[in-house]
Design a protein around this motif. Structure first.
Motif, PDB file in Angstrom:
ATOM      1  N   SER A 142       0.849  -1.186   0.000  1.00 54.01           N
ATOM      2  CA  SER A 142       0.000   0.000   0.000  1.00 54.01           C
ATOM      3  C   SER A 142       0.889   1.242   0.000  1.00 54.01           C
ATOM      4  CB  SER A 142      -0.924   0.017   1.227  1.00 54.01           C
ATOM      5  OG  SER A 142      -0.180   0.154   2.429  1.00 54.01           O
ATOM      6  N   GLU A 143       0.301   2.373  -0.381  1.00 55.13           N
ATOM      7  CA  GLU A 143       1.019   3.645  -0.360  1.00 55.13           C
ATOM      8  C   GLU A 143       0.126   4.729   0.221  1.00 55.13           C
ATOM      9  OE1 GLU A 143       2.875   4.879  -3.975  1.00 55.13           O
ATOM     10  OE2 GLU A 143       3.832   2.931  -4.331  1.00 55.13           O
ATOM     11  N   ASP A 144       0.742   5.618   1.009  1.00 57.91           N
ATOM     12  CA  ASP A 144      -0.002   6.733   1.596  1.00 57.91           C
ATOM     13  C   ASP A 144       0.967   7.872   1.873  1.00 57.91           C
ATOM     14  OD1 ASP A 144      -2.221   8.099   2.791  1.00 57.91           O
ATOM     15  OD2 ASP A 144      -1.411   7.571   4.764  1.00 57.91           O
ATOM     16  N   ARG A 145       0.702   9.023   1.291  1.00 55.11           N
ATOM     17  CA  ARG A 145       1.478  10.236   1.536  1.00 55.11           C
ATOM     18  C   ARG A 145       2.974  10.029   1.310  1.00 55.11           C
ATOM     19  NH1 ARG A 145      -1.613  12.459   7.040  1.00 55.11           N
ATOM     20  NH2 ARG A 145      -3.713  12.410   6.145  1.00 55.11           N
ATOM     21  N   GLY A 146       3.293   9.376   0.230  1.00 51.03           N
ATOM     22  CA  GLY A 146       4.683   9.209  -0.143  1.00 51.03           C
ATOM     23  C   GLY A 146       5.415   8.074   0.539  1.00 51.03           C
ATOM     24  N   VAL A 147       4.692   7.262   1.305  1.00 50.63           N
ATOM     25  CA  VAL A 147       5.313   6.130   1.997  1.00 50.63           C
ATOM     26  C   VAL A 147       4.696   4.834   1.474  1.00 50.63           C
ATOM     27  CG1 VAL A 147       5.767   5.010   4.215  1.00 50.63           C
ATOM     28  CG2 VAL A 147       5.731   7.509   4.061  1.00 50.63           C
ATOM     29  N   ARG A 148       5.540   3.890   1.134  1.00 50.33           N
ATOM     30  CA  ARG A 148       5.097   2.567   0.666  1.00 50.33           C
ATOM     31  C   ARG A 148       5.205   1.584   1.826  1.00 50.33           C
ATOM     32  NH1 ARG A 148       7.976   1.211  -4.594  1.00 50.33           N
ATOM     33  NH2 ARG A 148       6.430   2.745  -5.320  1.00 50.33           N
ATOM     34  N   TYR A 149       4.149   0.767   2.004  1.00 52.91           N
ATOM     35  CA  TYR A 149       4.081  -0.153   3.133  1.00 52.91           C
ATOM     36  C   TYR A 149       3.988  -1.607   2.659  1.00 52.91           C
ATOM     37  CZ  TYR A 149       2.905   4.051   5.823  1.00 52.91           C
ATOM     38  OH  TYR A 149       2.924   5.297   6.400  1.00 52.91           O
TER      39      TYR A 149
ATOM     40  N   MET B 127       8.822   2.290   3.491  1.00 50.36           N
ATOM     41  CA  MET B 127       9.882   3.031   2.806  1.00 50.36           C
ATOM     42  C   MET B 127       9.316   4.345   2.285  1.00 50.36           C
ATOM     43  SD  MET B 127      12.047   1.985  -0.634  1.00 50.36           S
ATOM     44  CE  MET B 127      10.612   2.250  -1.719  1.00 50.36           C
ATOM     45  N   ARG B 128       9.930   5.457   2.668  1.00 50.45           N
ATOM     46  CA  ARG B 128       9.565   6.740   2.065  1.00 50.45           C
ATOM     47  C   ARG B 128      10.173   6.772   0.673  1.00 50.45           C
ATOM     48  NH1 ARG B 128       6.921  11.023   3.561  1.00 50.45           N
ATOM     49  NH2 ARG B 128       6.771  10.178   5.686  1.00 50.45           N
ATOM     50  N   ILE B 129       9.337   6.900  -0.320  1.00 43.36           N
ATOM     51  CA  ILE B 129       9.768   6.689  -1.696  1.00 43.36           C
ATOM     52  C   ILE B 129      10.875   7.659  -2.104  1.00 43.36           C
ATOM     53  CG2 ILE B 129       8.983   6.721  -4.105  1.00 43.36           C
ATOM     54  CD1 ILE B 129       6.243   5.730  -3.000  1.00 43.36           C
ATOM     55  N   ARG B 130      10.811   8.896  -1.640  1.00 40.33           N
ATOM     56  CA  ARG B 130      11.835   9.873  -2.002  1.00 40.33           C
ATOM     57  C   ARG B 130      13.088   9.777  -1.136  1.00 40.33           C
ATOM     58  NH1 ARG B 130       8.857  15.594  -3.657  1.00 40.33           N
ATOM     59  NH2 ARG B 130       7.666  14.766  -5.431  1.00 40.33           N
ATOM     60  N   ARG B 131      13.030   9.004  -0.053  1.00 42.54           N
ATOM     61  CA  ARG B 131      14.195   8.834   0.833  1.00 42.54           C
ATOM     62  C   ARG B 131      14.320   7.353   1.172  1.00 42.54           C
ATOM     63  NH1 ARG B 131      13.663  11.589   5.978  1.00 42.54           N
ATOM     64  NH2 ARG B 131      15.920  11.341   6.113  1.00 42.54           N
ATOM     65  N   PRO B 132      14.635   6.528   0.188  1.00 39.02           N
ATOM     66  CA  PRO B 132      14.579   5.081   0.400  1.00 39.02           C
ATOM     67  C   PRO B 132      15.605   4.538   1.389  1.00 39.02           C
ATOM     68  CG  PRO B 132      15.555   5.591  -1.731  1.00 39.02           C
ATOM     69  CD  PRO B 132      14.999   6.868  -1.196  1.00 39.02           C
ATOM     70  N   HIS B 133      16.690   5.269   1.626  1.00 38.98           N
ATOM     71  CA  HIS B 133      17.715   4.754   2.534  1.00 38.98           C
ATOM     72  C   HIS B 133      17.528   5.227   3.968  1.00 38.98           C
ATOM     73  CE1 HIS B 133      19.590   4.486  -1.495  1.00 38.98           C
ATOM     74  NE2 HIS B 133      19.929   3.306  -1.032  1.00 38.98           N
ATOM     75  N   ALA B 134      16.513   6.063   4.200  1.00 39.60           N
ATOM     76  CA  ALA B 134      16.198   6.496   5.562  1.00 39.60           C
ATOM     77  C   ALA B 134      15.346   5.435   6.257  1.00 39.60           C
ATOM     78  CB  ALA B 134      15.462   7.831   5.537  1.00 39.60           C
TER      79      ALA B 134
ATOM     80  N   GLY C 260      14.848 -11.670   9.160  1.00 39.61           N
ATOM     81  CA  GLY C 260      13.579 -11.048   8.816  1.00 39.61           C
ATOM     82  C   GLY C 260      13.818  -9.854   7.921  1.00 39.61           C
ATOM     83  N   LEU C 261      13.556 -10.008   6.635  1.00 46.06           N
ATOM     84  CA  LEU C 261      13.874  -8.949   5.673  1.00 46.06           C
ATOM     85  C   LEU C 261      12.822  -7.854   5.652  1.00 46.06           C
ATOM     86  CD1 LEU C 261      15.589  -7.843   3.324  1.00 46.06           C
ATOM     87  CD2 LEU C 261      14.270  -9.356   1.792  1.00 46.06           C
ATOM     88  N   GLY C 262      11.539  -8.224   5.660  1.00 49.15           N
ATOM     89  CA  GLY C 262      10.470  -7.230   5.586  1.00 49.15           C
ATOM     90  C   GLY C 262      10.619  -6.348   4.359  1.00 49.15           C
ATOM     91  N   ALA C 263      10.506  -5.048   4.565  1.00 53.32           N
ATOM     92  CA  ALA C 263      10.638  -4.082   3.468  1.00 53.32           C
ATOM     93  C   ALA C 263      12.084  -3.659   3.248  1.00 53.32           C
ATOM     94  CB  ALA C 263       9.773  -2.865   3.740  1.00 53.32           C
ATOM     95  N   ALA C 264      13.023  -4.388   3.829  1.00 54.76           N
ATOM     96  CA  ALA C 264      14.465  -4.201   3.614  1.00 54.76           C
ATOM     97  C   ALA C 264      14.995  -2.876   4.161  1.00 54.76           C
ATOM     98  CB  ALA C 264      14.825  -4.346   2.135  1.00 54.76           C
ATOM     99  N   SER C 265      14.289  -2.257   5.088  1.00 48.87           N
ATOM    100  CA  SER C 265      14.708  -0.962   5.614  1.00 48.87           C
ATOM    101  C   SER C 265      16.081  -1.027   6.257  1.00 48.87           C
ATOM    102  CB  SER C 265      13.689  -0.462   6.652  1.00 48.87           C
ATOM    103  OG  SER C 265      12.406  -0.347   6.092  1.00 48.87           O
TER     104      SER C 265
ATOM    105  N   ARG D  55      12.613  -6.890  -3.597  1.00 52.10           N
ATOM    106  CA  ARG D  55      13.302  -6.548  -4.850  1.00 52.10           C
ATOM    107  C   ARG D  55      12.431  -5.688  -5.751  1.00 52.10           C
ATOM    108  NH1 ARG D  55      15.582 -12.513  -5.276  1.00 52.10           N
ATOM    109  NH2 ARG D  55      17.702 -12.197  -4.466  1.00 52.10           N
ATOM    110  N   GLN D  56      11.150  -6.012  -5.834  1.00 53.36           N
ATOM    111  CA  GLN D  56      10.270  -5.329  -6.764  1.00 53.36           C
ATOM    112  C   GLN D  56       9.815  -3.963  -6.268  1.00 53.36           C
ATOM    113  OE1 GLN D  56       6.893  -7.667  -7.983  1.00 53.36           O
ATOM    114  NE2 GLN D  56       6.048  -6.060  -9.282  1.00 53.36           N
ATOM    115  N   PHE D  57       9.530  -3.856  -4.973  1.00 52.03           N
ATOM    116  CA  PHE D  57       8.872  -2.650  -4.461  1.00 52.03           C
ATOM    117  C   PHE D  57       9.718  -1.821  -3.493  1.00 52.03           C
ATOM    118  CE2 PHE D  57       5.381  -5.687  -5.327  1.00 52.03           C
ATOM    119  CZ  PHE D  57       4.669  -4.943  -6.272  1.00 52.03           C
ATOM    120  N   PHE D  58      10.800  -2.402  -2.928  1.00 51.36           N
ATOM    121  CA  PHE D  58      11.497  -1.719  -1.838  1.00 51.36           C
ATOM    122  C   PHE D  58      12.998  -1.564  -2.065  1.00 51.36           C
ATOM    123  CE2 PHE D  58       7.577  -3.385   0.029  1.00 51.36           C
ATOM    124  CZ  PHE D  58       7.070  -2.236   0.631  1.00 51.36           C
TER     125      PHE D  58
END
Length: 251
Positions: free
Chosen positions: A8-15, A27-34, A63-68, A96-99
């Motif tokens: 899902s996505e909301d206000r620039g964040v992908r979940y 993951m904040r799409i514009r700051r993926p490494h934060a 536990g990889l999750g969203a790879a944060s 790999r595909q989304f995060f």
């Protein structure tokens, strides 16, 4: 039975979700490494406790999750070799595909398998073990048991720290902390609960940690300047909770 993956996505964040309302990563799409979620930031608080410019030399992420955590380590800790263990191949594919999961290379590898089994079978030793594994019902299963914590401790180096994410509002929270304290022979600490209800607990092996709060603040400022990771609020919460006896974090 395979894990259902929802994005899902909301206000620039992908979940990332595992077929439920529980957030398994972000993951904040514009700051993926934060590190978007507060508890993931606190899981990296080991950088305040060891020499953050040389440590960790190697890290195990269960536990990889969203790879944060992986993205942060890969970008901001170039000296670190990263081993991921993730039980569900679908989670790896989604990362790999989304995060923006980094490609595997000489310093980063992924093992698809059981994290609890991995720590009992590996001969490797790690400076940092990060444990953040939950199923679709927000249950950690064998990753929150006395045998697992004991095996994880054996996998730590002489400068080793284990950091694990616990749900502070769940009934089993205090029992989880007691298991960690027992496994690490009292060399453990649970941070005050985040706003989300997550509690991050640490267990230490080897070199004693005794860092004055003034130095914790200095290290937090340096880490924020270097990697954009703001742990100043974490240090303040530790002070307010009375977790720094004598003005020091002792572990």
């Amino acid at each position: 039975m395979s894990t259902p993956i929802d994005i899902s996505e909301d206000r620039g964040v992908r979940y990332l979700h595992f077929g439920s309302e529980w957030i398994q990563g972000a993951m904040r799409i514009r700051r993926p490494h934060a590190l978007e979620l507060a508890y993931t930031r606190e899981m990296m608080a080991g950088l305040l406790l060891r020499d953050a410019f040389e440590w960790p030399r190697n890290a195990l992420v269960i536990g990889l999750g969203a790879a944060s955590l992986v993205r942060f380590l890969h970008r901001h800790c170039p000296q670190t070799r990263i081993q991921v263990v993730e039980i569900e191949p679908q989670v790896v594919a989604a990362a790999r595909q989304f995060f923006r999961l980094p490609p595997e290379d000489a310093r980063f590898s992924i093992h698809v398998g059981d994290g609890a089994r991995y720590v009992t079978e590996t001969d490797n030793r790690f400076d940092l073990i990060l444990v953040d594994g939950f199923d679709r019902h927000a249950r950690a299963g064998v990753l929150d048991t006395a045998p697992f914590y004991a095996a994880a401790r054996v996998c730590l180096s002489d400068a080793g720290l284990m950091s694990t994410n616990l749900f502070g509002r769940s009934r089993g929270f205090r029992a989880s902390v007691e298991r960690i304290i027992d496994a690490f022979e009292n060399r453990a600490i649970a941070f005050p609960s985040c706003d989300s209800g997550n509690v991050v607990a640490f267990g230490a092996q080897g070199e004693e940690i005794a860092v004055p709060v003034t130095e914790l603040r200095e290290r937090a400022r340096a880490l924020k300047d270097r990697a954009g990771l703001d742990l100043g609020p974490t240090v303040a919460r530790l002070e307010q909770a009375g977790s720094l006896p004598g003005g020091r974090l002792i572990l």
